[in-house]
Design a protein around this motif. Structure first.
Motif, mmCIF file in Angstrom:
data_model
loop_
_atom_site.group_PDB
_atom_site.id
_atom_site.type_symbol
_atom_site.label_atom_id
_atom_site.label_comp_id
_atom_site.label_asym_id
_atom_site.label_seq_id
_atom_site.Cartn_x
_atom_site.Cartn_y
_atom_site.Cartn_z
ATOM 1 N N ASN A 147 0.811 -1.219 0.000
ATOM 2 C CA ASN A 147 0.000 0.000 0.000
ATOM 3 C C ASN A 147 0.851 1.278 0.000
ATOM 4 O O ASN A 147 0.547 2.257 0.660
ATOM 5 C CB ASN A 147 -0.951 0.024 1.194
ATOM 6 N N ASN A 148 1.928 1.270 -0.784
ATOM 7 C CA ASN A 148 2.772 2.446 -0.932
ATOM 8 C C ASN A 148 2.557 3.078 -2.301
ATOM 9 O O ASN A 148 2.144 2.411 -3.254
ATOM 10 C CB ASN A 148 4.243 2.052 -0.784
ATOM 11 N N PHE A 149 2.873 4.365 -2.410
ATOM 12 C CA PHE A 149 2.807 5.093 -3.674
ATOM 13 C C PHE A 149 4.219 5.525 -4.048
ATOM 14 O O PHE A 149 4.927 6.130 -3.237
ATOM 15 C CB PHE A 149 1.906 6.318 -3.543
ATOM 16 N N LEU A 150 4.628 5.209 -5.267
ATOM 17 C CA LEU A 150 5.977 5.534 -5.727
ATOM 18 C C LEU A 150 5.885 6.211 -7.091
ATOM 19 O O LEU A 150 5.293 5.661 -8.031
ATOM 20 C CB LEU A 150 6.844 4.281 -5.830
ATOM 21 N N ARG A 151 6.480 7.420 -7.188
ATOM 22 C CA ARG A 151 6.483 8.162 -8.449
ATOM 23 C C ARG A 151 7.897 8.684 -8.723
ATOM 24 O O ARG A 151 8.577 9.186 -7.832
ATOM 25 C CB ARG A 151 5.503 9.342 -8.380
ATOM 26 N N ASN A 152 8.327 8.536 -9.973
ATOM 27 C CA ASN A 152 9.555 9.173 -10.450
ATOM 28 C C ASN A 152 10.803 8.641 -9.740
ATOM 29 O O ASN A 152 11.648 9.384 -9.279
ATOM 30 C CB ASN A 152 9.460 10.699 -10.283
ATOM 31 N N GLN A 153 10.914 7.303 -9.704
ATOM 32 C CA GLN A 153 12.147 6.700 -9.189
ATOM 33 C C GLN A 153 13.169 6.608 -10.327
ATOM 34 O O GLN A 153 12.816 6.394 -11.482
ATOM 35 C CB GLN A 153 11.871 5.310 -8.619
ATOM 36 N N GLY A 154 14.449 6.705 -9.973
ATOM 37 C CA GLY A 154 15.506 6.693 -10.979
ATOM 38 C C GLY A 154 16.089 5.333 -11.270
ATOM 39 O O GLY A 154 17.073 5.216 -12.012
ATOM 40 N N ASP A 155 15.516 4.282 -10.698
ATOM 41 C CA ASP A 155 15.917 2.900 -10.976
ATOM 42 C C ASP A 155 14.694 2.051 -10.687
ATOM 43 O O ASP A 155 13.573 2.546 -10.794
ATOM 44 C CB ASP A 155 17.139 2.513 -10.123
ATOM 45 N N ASP A 156 14.865 0.781 -10.314
ATOM 46 C CA ASP A 156 13.704 -0.032 -9.973
ATOM 47 C C ASP A 156 12.931 0.626 -8.829
ATOM 48 O O ASP A 156 13.504 0.971 -7.799
ATOM 49 C CB ASP A 156 14.140 -1.431 -9.536
ATOM 50 N N ALA A 157 11.632 0.781 -8.993
ATOM 51 C CA ALA A 157 10.849 1.387 -7.914
ATOM 52 C C ALA A 157 10.877 0.503 -6.674
ATOM 53 O O ALA A 157 11.167 0.964 -5.570
ATOM 54 C CB ALA A 157 9.421 1.643 -8.382
ATOM 55 N N LEU A 158 10.567 -0.773 -6.840
ATOM 56 C CA LEU A 158 10.666 -1.759 -5.761
ATOM 57 C C LEU A 158 11.487 -2.932 -6.261
ATOM 58 O O LEU A 158 11.208 -3.462 -7.349
ATOM 59 C CB LEU A 158 9.278 -2.252 -5.335
ATOM 60 N N ALA A 159 12.472 -3.355 -5.476
ATOM 61 C CA ALA A 159 13.345 -4.446 -5.918
ATOM 62 C C ALA A 159 13.672 -5.376 -4.767
ATOM 63 O O ALA A 159 13.792 -4.956 -3.608
ATOM 64 C CB ALA A 159 14.639 -3.893 -6.515
ATOM 65 N N MET A 160 13.816 -6.649 -5.102
ATOM 66 C CA MET A 160 14.442 -7.627 -4.229
ATOM 67 C C MET A 160 15.661 -8.158 -4.974
ATOM 68 O O MET A 160 15.538 -8.593 -6.118
ATOM 69 C CB MET A 160 13.495 -8.780 -3.901
ATOM 70 N N TRP A 161 16.798 -8.118 -4.316
ATOM 71 C CA TRP A 161 18.061 -8.559 -4.932
ATOM 72 C C TRP A 161 18.732 -9.514 -3.949
ATOM 73 O O TRP A 161 19.220 -9.088 -2.896
ATOM 74 C CB TRP A 161 18.936 -7.347 -5.239
ATOM 75 N N SER A 162 18.750 -10.783 -4.292
ATOM 76 C CA SER A 162 19.233 -11.813 -3.373
ATOM 77 C C SER A 162 20.747 -11.969 -3.469
ATOM 78 O O SER A 162 21.273 -12.974 -3.954
ATOM 79 C CB SER A 162 18.519 -13.133 -3.650
ATOM 80 N N LEU A 163 21.420 -10.961 -2.971
ATOM 81 C CA LEU A 163 22.879 -10.964 -2.911
ATOM 82 C C LEU A 163 23.309 -11.413 -1.509
ATOM 83 O O LEU A 163 22.737 -10.968 -0.515
ATOM 84 C CB LEU A 163 23.412 -9.570 -3.209
ATOM 85 N N TYR A 164 24.306 -12.280 -1.447
ATOM 86 C CA TYR A 164 24.874 -12.824 -0.205
ATOM 87 C C TYR A 164 23.960 -13.842 0.459
ATOM 88 O O TYR A 164 24.408 -14.887 0.925
ATOM 89 C CB TYR A 164 25.250 -11.712 0.781
ATOM 90 N N ALA A 165 22.680 -13.564 0.545
ATOM 91 C CA ALA A 165 21.711 -14.511 1.098
ATOM 92 C C ALA A 165 20.385 -14.273 0.393
ATOM 93 O O ALA A 165 20.082 -13.156 -0.018
ATOM 94 C CB ALA A 165 21.561 -14.324 2.610
ATOM 95 N N PRO A 166 19.559 -15.315 0.238
ATOM 96 C CA PRO A 166 18.312 -15.135 -0.511
ATOM 97 C C PRO A 166 17.274 -14.339 0.270
ATOM 98 O O PRO A 166 17.166 -14.456 1.497
ATOM 99 C CB PRO A 166 17.836 -16.572 -0.749
ATOM 100 N N ASP A 167 16.514 -13.508 -0.442
ATOM 101 C CA ASP A 167 15.273 -12.981 0.095
ATOM 102 C C ASP A 167 14.261 -14.124 0.072
ATOM 103 O O ASP A 167 14.127 -14.818 -0.948
ATOM 104 C CB ASP A 167 14.767 -11.817 -0.746
ATOM 105 N N THR A 168 13.570 -14.341 1.173
ATOM 106 C CA THR A 168 12.641 -15.469 1.248
ATOM 107 C C THR A 168 11.308 -15.025 1.824
ATOM 108 O O THR A 168 11.239 -14.155 2.696
ATOM 109 C CB THR A 168 13.205 -16.603 2.127
ATOM 110 N N ASN A 169 10.244 -15.645 1.295
ATOM 111 C CA ASN A 169 8.896 -15.464 1.839
ATOM 112 C C ASN A 169 8.562 -13.993 2.058
ATOM 113 O O ASN A 169 8.022 -13.592 3.084
ATOM 114 C CB ASN A 169 8.740 -16.241 3.149
#
Length: 714
Positions: free
Chosen positions: A342-364
């Motif tokens: 339930n967030n509002f995002l406008r005019n981001q300069g890269d991915d607005a929302l991202a998950m990047w599983s570096l070093y350990a996985p993002d889970t659930n």
């Protein structure tokens, strides 16, 4: 399914966000404001757009249109709801600043709305394919009076050219009061006038309020360095229109014991360029387990939240992210049970929302019911690796260069990376005018992209109940963005509605497989399917029709060209080899002599079947039913290939399941003296999509062999 009203409003170029209601889940956030596009308002300015060209001002606007005002020109909005405040998305020429005069029902307000290019025109030359971008900015104003639906608010350029994109009208509540027992930052010496440095006062208040609340009263507070050691505390303001913290680095800490709750104030920075080595973020690092961020206004930062370490069960909800030079939020590995909703995002300069599983996985973890508009250099939502991830009920519009609406990807960027695993759920999302031309690939990115960039997709990717509206190029794309041909597989697409696609519904560019069920399409610009895996010969992409699919049963006919928006599917050139670059399979192959070598356009490479195992067959999918009248079969032309005779028949099929013989078994002589080439004439009246060469003997080698299989209409 996403709500029809939301989808129609977005297709018309208007972002309508109404106050929260208890209705069933629909795509996007429930927002306390209503947005009105400048191009739908009246006035004396000049409309620009629509334009999807990277680097064009209109291409970054909501709806790809805006209104340009010269000094003295105005745009007048009809207020759509009760409101006492307005936020305006605008652009001014590079290097300039000025103001907008504000009129309410014809009466000029004493207050003006400042506008500036200070936070715009960002360059990132280290990002391949990037151009100057981030043309727009946002400015807000409390109007000092309560307006009703039907009232009029005009914005007039006072002393600089201003391009107005959209206005958000909102009824801002009065400032909240101090919670009982809270420690106020002003009691520790913070300056609510914004002149003095309040950093130490915030630190002392946080230390004193451990286990309780730090109160940030109405006012503006200037911090000159970041906060750390934040744990077991609530930081609370009087509302994000009332309590404002001016800093580009709010919290920076590698770890926290958690139970941190940040709510109801604004953090507005001074980030004017993107410097990736600088932690110019609202939060950089960890808030610790059981924490939350809610009711915040975050603006003019590099990143809203760049989250590392332990953030187990973090909730990020009901916030606004505006004008970041990079990501809105990035779960940079090790995120467990995080909910971003339930967030509002406008005019981001890269991915607005991202998950990047570096070093350990993002889970659930999940991104749910967010409204995202105008990310100007990447994706609306990007999932780079991770296990059991959910992307549900989001509303995403107007992606620009290098971006899809949603990207599900194994692009790792760095190691150690944890690829997609478990089940990736992509459910109930609405994508409007998403997808863009990728200047690095020199071809487009789809609205929803599954990308086996650095490794094959082994996770189960479940895409359900998707609405895709006015995609400038394709609706669904399956690609290995590195060009290495890793497989995108284990994919199902159920219950999608495609209402306008500039080129194709499915853009398949890598080996793999997907099953489609109940996918309906209207307004498709070129063909239903582009199925041309790259590199040539890397394998096939199998589309399984699970039933209920309508409006996209044609296939782009020429893998040597890219479909252009709205051009239709051209008639094949009678002199073009219809088999070149098409998916090829075989009953078997020997060593590196794979089926794709027979359709790669190179007569010096070849397919060879399993040895001593006749009969053998090679099958080519032409992509659509074609009136093939001639086959040219080749072996490498070198004299080292001695003359030989292969006995073969030609079979055809319209669906890849039922086969009939269209050229009976016959001996064909291949002789280097005559180019090692034979021609097989096919009878009129046969229009196969799939061609199969069925080989029962070869006098020169105990296997079937072809260096090229060419198919022609004449």
């Amino acid at each position: 399914m996403p709500s029809l009203a939301t989808a129609v409003a977005m297709a018309a170029g208007t972002l309508v966000a109404l106050a929260p209601t208890p209705a069933q889940a629909a795509a996007g956030a429930a927002l306390p404001f209503t947005s009105v596009e400048a191009e739908s308002a009246s006035g004396t300015g000049t409309r620009i757009g629509p334009d999807y060209t990277q680097g064009a001002l209109a291409s970054e606007a909501s709806g790809r249109q805006a209104v340009r005002l010269a000094a003295g020109q105005r745009v007048e909005f009809t207020v759509p709801r009760a409101a006492n405040a307005v936020n305006v998305a605008y652009s001014v020429p590079d290097g300039q600043s000025g103001s907008l005069d504000v009129y309410v029902n014809g009466q000029k307000l004493a207050k003006t709305l400042p506008v500036t290019a200070k936070y715009s025109y960002v360059d990132t030359p280290w990002i391949p394919g990037a151009k100057t971008h981030h043309f727009y900015d946002n400015a807000r104003l409390l109007l000092g009076q309560n307006l009703q639906p039907g009232d009029r608010v005009a914005l007039q350029a006072a002393n600089v050219q201003v391009t107005v994109d959209v206005a958000d009208f909102e009824q801002v509540a009065a400032a909240a009061g101090k919670p009982a027992g809270a420690v106020s930052v002003t009691d520790k010496g913070a300056d609510p006038g914004g002149q003095g440095d309040s950093t130490q006062a915030f630190r002392e208040a946080i230390a004193a309020a451990r286990g309780g609340v730090v109160w940030i009263p109405p006012g503006e507070y200037r911090l000159t360095s970041s906060l750390s050691g934040v744990q077991d505390v609530t930081l609370q303001g009087a509302g994000h229109w009332h309590s404002v913290v001016r800093t580009s680095r709010f919290i920076e800490q590698p770890s926290s014991s958690g139970n941190v709750h940040i709510k109801d104030f604004a953090v507005i920075g001074e980030v004017t360029e993107r410097v990736d080595s600088n932690p110019d973020n609202f939060v950089n690092g960890s808030l610790g387990p059981g924490s939350s961020v809610s009711g915040m206004w975050l603006q003019h930062l590099k990143v809203g939240l760049w989250l590392l370490g332990d953030n187990d069960n973090l909730v990020v909800e009901n916030n606004r992210f505006l004008d970041m030079t990079a990501d809105g939020l990035n779960l940079n590995g090790n995120a467990r049970g995080v909910r971003v909703r339930n967030n509002f995002l406008r005019n981001q300069g890269d991915d607005a929302l991202a998950m990047w599983s570096l070093y350990a996985p993002d889970t659930n973890s999940s991104f749910e019911n967010n409204t995202i508009t105008q990310p100007n250099l990447a994706n609306g939502i990007a999932i780079y690796g991770g296990t059991d991830i959910t992307v549900r009920n989001n509303l995403i519009s107007d992606t620009n260069a290098l971006g899809s609406g949603i990207a599900i990807s194994n692009q790792k960027f760095l190691d150690p990376f944890h690829p997609l695993a478990g089940t990736i759920t992509v459910d109930g999302n609405t994508l409007v005018r998403t997808g863009a031309m990728n200047p690095n690939w020199n071809h487009p990115m789809g609205a929803l992209r599954v990308d086996s960039y650095d490794s094959a997709i082994e996770a189960n990717v479940r895409i359900t109940d998707t609405t895709l509206i006015d995609s400038p190029y394709s609706a669904f794309e399956f690609v290995s963005g590195s060009g290495r041909g890793f497989a995108a597989k284990n994919i199902t697409v159920d219950g999608a509605s495609v209402r306008g696609a500039g080129t194709v519904v499915v853009q398949a560019e890598t080996p793999g497989a997907a099953t489609f069920r109940d996918v309906t399409a209207t307004g498709v610009g070129a063909a239903g399917v582009y199925n041309c895996p790259y590199p040539s010969g890397s394998g096939t992409f199998t589309l399984t029709d699970g039933g209920g699919n309508t409006g996209w049963n044609s296939t782009w006919s020429d893998c040597s060209t890219w479909p252009q928006p709205g051009q239709g599917n051209p008639d094949p050139d009678p002199g073009r080899n219809l088999a070149k670059g098409r998916p090829a399979t075989a009953t078997g192959s020997q060593d590196v002599y794979t089926p794709g070598k027979a359709v790669d356009g190179d007569p010096n490479t070849y397919w060879e079947s399993a040895n001593h195992a006749f009969p053998q067959s090679l099958t080519v999918d032409l992509g659509a039913r074609e009136a093939v009248r001639r086959l040219v079969l080749k072996l490498p032309p070198q004299a080292a290939w001695q003359a030989r005779t292969q006995t073969l028949s030609v079979q055809g099929s319209t669906d890849g399941s039922a086969w009939s013989t269209i050229a009976p078994a016959k001996e064909y002589r291949f002789d280097p003296a005559s180019g090692n080439t034979v021609t097989v004439a096919l009878p009129a009246g046969t229009n196969p999509r799939h061609l199969r060469l069925h080989v029962t003997a070869n006098t020169g080698w105990p296997a079937a062999q072809f260096s090229e299989v060419e198919a022609y209409l004449s």
